[in-house]
Motif scaffolding. Structure first.
Motif, PDB file in Angstrom:
ATOM      1  N   LEU A   1       0.792  -1.230   0.000  1.00 25.96           N
ATOM      2  CA  LEU A   1       0.000   0.000   0.000  1.00 25.96           C
ATOM      3  C   LEU A   1       0.828   1.286   0.000  1.00 25.96           C
ATOM      4  O   LEU A   1       0.346   2.321  -0.456  1.00 25.96           O
ATOM      5  N   ARG A   2       2.052   1.224   0.502  1.00 21.95           N
ATOM      6  CA  ARG A   2       2.852   2.446   0.594  1.00 21.95           C
ATOM      7  C   ARG A   2       4.051   2.465  -0.346  1.00 21.95           C
ATOM      8  O   ARG A   2       4.535   3.534  -0.691  1.00 21.95           O
ATOM      9  N   LEU A   3       4.528   1.281  -0.714  1.00 21.35           N
ATOM     10  CA  LEU A   3       5.720   1.221  -1.558  1.00 21.35           C
ATOM     11  C   LEU A   3       5.419   0.772  -2.980  1.00 21.35           C
ATOM     12  O   LEU A   3       6.334   0.612  -3.783  1.00 21.35           O
ATOM     13  N   GLY A   4       4.140   0.531  -3.266  1.00 23.81           N
ATOM     14  CA  GLY A   4       3.742   0.175  -4.624  1.00 23.81           C
ATOM     15  C   GLY A   4       4.080  -1.241  -5.056  1.00 23.81           C
ATOM     16  O   GLY A   4       4.133  -1.529  -6.248  1.00 23.81           O
ATOM     17  N   LYS A   5       4.285  -2.135  -4.105  1.00 28.34           N
ATOM     18  CA  LYS A   5       4.557  -3.533  -4.451  1.00 28.34           C
ATOM     19  C   LYS A   5       3.268  -4.219  -4.895  1.00 28.34           C
ATOM     20  O   LYS A   5       2.170  -3.717  -4.712  1.00 28.34           O
ATOM     21  N   SER A   6       3.419  -5.393  -5.448  1.00 32.73           N
ATOM     22  CA  SER A   6       2.284  -6.175  -5.939  1.00 32.73           C
ATOM     23  C   SER A   6       1.312  -6.508  -4.799  1.00 32.73           C
ATOM     24  O   SER A   6       1.740  -6.746  -3.665  1.00 32.73           O
ATOM     25  N   PRO A   7       0.009  -6.578  -5.105  1.00 30.83           N
ATOM     26  CA  PRO A   7      -0.962  -7.011  -4.090  1.00 30.83           C
ATOM     27  C   PRO A   7      -0.683  -8.419  -3.560  1.00 30.83           C
ATOM     28  O   PRO A   7      -1.161  -8.779  -2.489  1.00 30.83           O
ATOM     29  N   LEU A   8       0.101  -9.194  -4.284  1.00 26.39           N
ATOM     30  CA  LEU A   8       0.457 -10.529  -3.800  1.00 26.39           C
ATOM     31  C   LEU A   8       1.255 -10.468  -2.499  1.00 26.39           C
ATOM     32  O   LEU A   8       1.279 -11.436  -1.739  1.00 26.39           O
ATOM     33  N   TRP A   9       1.894  -9.341  -2.246  1.00 26.45           N
ATOM     34  CA  TRP A   9       2.586  -9.176  -0.967  1.00 26.45           C
ATOM     35  C   TRP A   9       1.599  -9.338   0.188  1.00 26.45           C
ATOM     36  O   TRP A   9       1.940  -9.879   1.237  1.00 26.45           O
ATOM     37  N   ALA A  10       0.375  -8.867  -0.001  1.00 20.78           N
ATOM     38  CA  ALA A  10      -0.631  -8.959   1.058  1.00 20.78           C
ATOM     39  C   ALA A  10      -0.998 -10.410   1.353  1.00 20.78           C
ATOM     40  O   ALA A  10      -1.295 -10.754   2.498  1.00 20.78           O
ATOM     41  N   VAL A  11      -0.963 -11.258   0.342  1.00 26.67           N
ATOM     42  CA  VAL A  11      -1.270 -12.679   0.552  1.00 26.67           C
ATOM     43  C   VAL A  11      -0.246 -13.289   1.508  1.00 26.67           C
ATOM     44  O   VAL A  11      -0.607 -13.964   2.478  1.00 26.67           O
ATOM     45  N   GLY A  12       1.015 -13.029   1.234  1.00 28.47           N
ATOM     46  CA  GLY A  12       2.056 -13.504   2.146  1.00 28.47           C
ATOM     47  C   GLY A  12       1.918 -12.884   3.521  1.00 28.47           C
ATOM     48  O   GLY A  12       2.143 -13.542   4.541  1.00 28.47           O
ATOM     49  N   GLY A  13       1.527 -11.613   3.550  1.00 32.62           N
ATOM     50  CA  GLY A  13       1.329 -10.928   4.820  1.00 32.62           C
ATOM     51  C   GLY A  13       0.251 -11.576   5.664  1.00 32.62           C
ATOM     52  O   GLY A  13       0.412 -11.746   6.875  1.00 32.62           O
ATOM     53  N   VAL A  14      -0.842 -11.963   5.029  1.00 38.24           N
ATOM     54  CA  VAL A  14      -1.923 -12.635   5.762  1.00 38.24           C
ATOM     55  C   VAL A  14      -1.419 -13.953   6.351  1.00 38.24           C
ATOM     56  O   VAL A  14      -1.695 -14.279   7.508  1.00 38.24           O
ATOM     57  N   GLY A  15      -0.662 -14.699   5.568  1.00 42.10           N
ATOM     58  CA  GLY A  15      -0.104 -15.958   6.069  1.00 42.10           C
ATOM     59  C   GLY A  15       0.788 -15.741   7.281  1.00 42.10           C
ATOM     60  O   GLY A  15       0.705 -16.480   8.274  1.00 42.10           O
ATOM     61  N   LEU A  16       1.628 -14.724   7.223  1.00 42.80           N
ATOM     62  CA  LEU A  16       2.506 -14.427   8.362  1.00 42.80           C
ATOM     63  C   LEU A  16       1.706 -13.989   9.586  1.00 42.80           C
ATOM     64  O   LEU A  16       2.047 -14.354  10.720  1.00 42.80           O
ATOM     65  N   LEU A  17       0.651 -13.228   9.377  1.00 43.72           N
ATOM     66  CA  LEU A  17      -0.161 -12.782  10.512  1.00 43.72           C
ATOM     67  C   LEU A  17      -0.922 -13.942  11.153  1.00 43.72           C
ATOM     68  O   LEU A  17      -1.090 -13.979  12.380  1.00 43.72           O
ATOM     69  N   ILE A  18      -1.345 -14.902  10.350  1.00 41.05           N
ATOM     70  CA  ILE A  18      -1.979 -16.104  10.909  1.00 41.05           C
ATOM     71  C   ILE A  18      -0.962 -16.891  11.731  1.00 41.05           C
ATOM     72  O   ILE A  18      -1.255 -17.342  12.845  1.00 41.05           O
ATOM     73  N   LEU A  19       0.239 -17.045  11.198  1.00 42.83           N
ATOM     74  CA  LEU A  19       1.299 -17.749  11.929  1.00 42.83           C
ATOM     75  C   LEU A  19       1.638 -17.020  13.228  1.00 42.83           C
ATOM     76  O   LEU A  19       1.826 -17.653  14.275  1.00 42.83           O
ATOM     77  N   PHE A  20       1.679 -15.705  13.184  1.00 39.96           N
ATOM     78  CA  PHE A  20       1.913 -14.896  14.388  1.00 39.96           C
ATOM     79  C   PHE A  20       0.879 -15.216  15.469  1.00 39.96           C
ATOM     80  O   PHE A  20       1.228 -15.486  16.617  1.00 39.96           O
ATOM     81  N   ALA A  21      -0.395 -15.191  15.098  1.00 39.70           N
ATOM     82  CA  ALA A  21      -1.455 -15.447  16.077  1.00 39.70           C
ATOM     83  C   ALA A  21      -1.345 -16.862  16.643  1.00 39.70           C
ATOM     84  O   ALA A  21      -1.508 -17.078  17.851  1.00 39.70           O
ATOM     85  N   TRP A  22      -1.053 -17.819  15.796  1.00 40.27           N
ATOM     86  CA  TRP A  22      -0.906 -19.199  16.256  1.00 40.27           C
ATOM     87  C   TRP A  22       0.271 -19.326  17.224  1.00 40.27           C
ATOM     88  O   TRP A  22       0.162 -19.984  18.263  1.00 40.27           O
ATOM     89  N   LEU A  23       1.384 -18.683  16.892  1.00 44.09           N
ATOM     90  CA  LEU A  23       2.565 -18.762  17.760  1.00 44.09           C
ATOM     91  C   LEU A  23       2.270 -18.231  19.159  1.00 44.09           C
ATOM     92  O   LEU A  23       2.723 -18.813  20.153  1.00 44.09           O
ATOM     93  N   LEU A  24       1.525 -17.139  19.254  1.00 46.02           N
ATOM     94  CA  LEU A  24       1.242 -16.593  20.588  1.00 46.02           C
ATOM     95  C   LEU A  24       0.433 -17.563  21.442  1.00 46.02           C
ATOM     96  O   LEU A  24       0.531 -17.534  22.665  1.00 46.02           O
ATOM     97  N   THR A  25      -0.333 -18.436  20.815  1.00 48.45           N
ATOM     98  CA  THR A  25      -1.084 -19.422  21.604  1.00 48.45           C
ATOM     99  C   THR A  25      -0.184 -20.533  22.126  1.00 48.45           C
ATOM    100  O   THR A  25      -0.611 -21.330  22.957  1.00 48.45           O
ATOM    101  N   ARG A  26       1.033 -20.610  21.662  1.00 49.73           N
ATOM    102  CA  ARG A  26       1.982 -21.647  22.091  1.00 49.73           C
ATOM    103  C   ARG A  26       2.752 -21.243  23.344  1.00 49.73           C
ATOM    104  O   ARG A  26       3.469 -22.058  23.914  1.00 49.73           O
ATOM    105  N   VAL A  27       2.643 -20.009  23.769  1.00 49.13           N
ATOM    106  CA  VAL A  27       3.360 -19.545  24.958  1.00 49.13           C
ATOM    107  C   VAL A  27       2.720 -20.144  26.202  1.00 49.13           C
ATOM    108  O   VAL A  27       1.497 -20.179  26.329  1.00 49.13           O
ATOM    109  N   ASP A  28       3.564 -20.618  27.106  1.00 49.85           N
ATOM    110  CA  ASP A  28       3.086 -21.217  28.349  1.00 49.85           C
ATOM    111  C   ASP A  28       2.680 -20.114  29.323  1.00 49.85           C
ATOM    112  O   ASP A  28       3.509 -19.573  30.053  1.00 49.85           O
TER     113      ASP A  28
END
Length: 110
Positions: free
Chosen positions: A27-54
């Motif tokens: 959105l700010r650097l003019g990269k392909s919208p496909l960057w957002a697809v990877g971004g969504v995947g990373l954000l899902i992984l982020f949320a999952w990782l936080l559930t792994r904390v004891d």
């Protein structure tokens, strides 16, 4: 727990920052919208990782993570974006790291 928890927090921070940066790049650097697809995947992984904390309480895990996130964000700025943290950044990150350590390592009563 502290070693494994710290590893999970750092991995989560890199996923969250990378996911958000993917949207920034699109959105700010003019990269392909496909960057957002990877971004969504990373954000899902982020949320999952936080559930792994004891932690018995999500709020405590999120609070401790906040300091780690701030440290990782400044590291990202330096390593990926080429912006060097100034002394105020470093003072702030030190305060946040101490706060996270208190939350993570403080004695708990049952």
């Amino acid at each position: 727990m502290p070693g494994a928890g710290l590893f999970i927090f750092v991995a989560a921070a890199l996923c969250e920052i990378g996911g958000c940066f993917a949207f920034w790049a699109w959105l700010r650097l003019g990269k392909s919208p496909l960057w957002a697809v990877g971004g969504v995947g990373l954000l899902i992984l982020f949320a999952w990782l936080l559930t792994r904390v004891d932690s018995a309480a999500a709020g405590r895990a999120f609070a401790a993570y906040g300091g780690i996130y701030i440290c990782a964000s400044l590291g990202w700025m330096w390593a990926v974006e080429g912006g060097r943290p100034d002394r105020w950044d470093l003072i702030g990150v030190l305060l946040c790291a101490v706060g996270s350590a208190v939350i993570l390592l403080g004695p708990r009563t049952a």
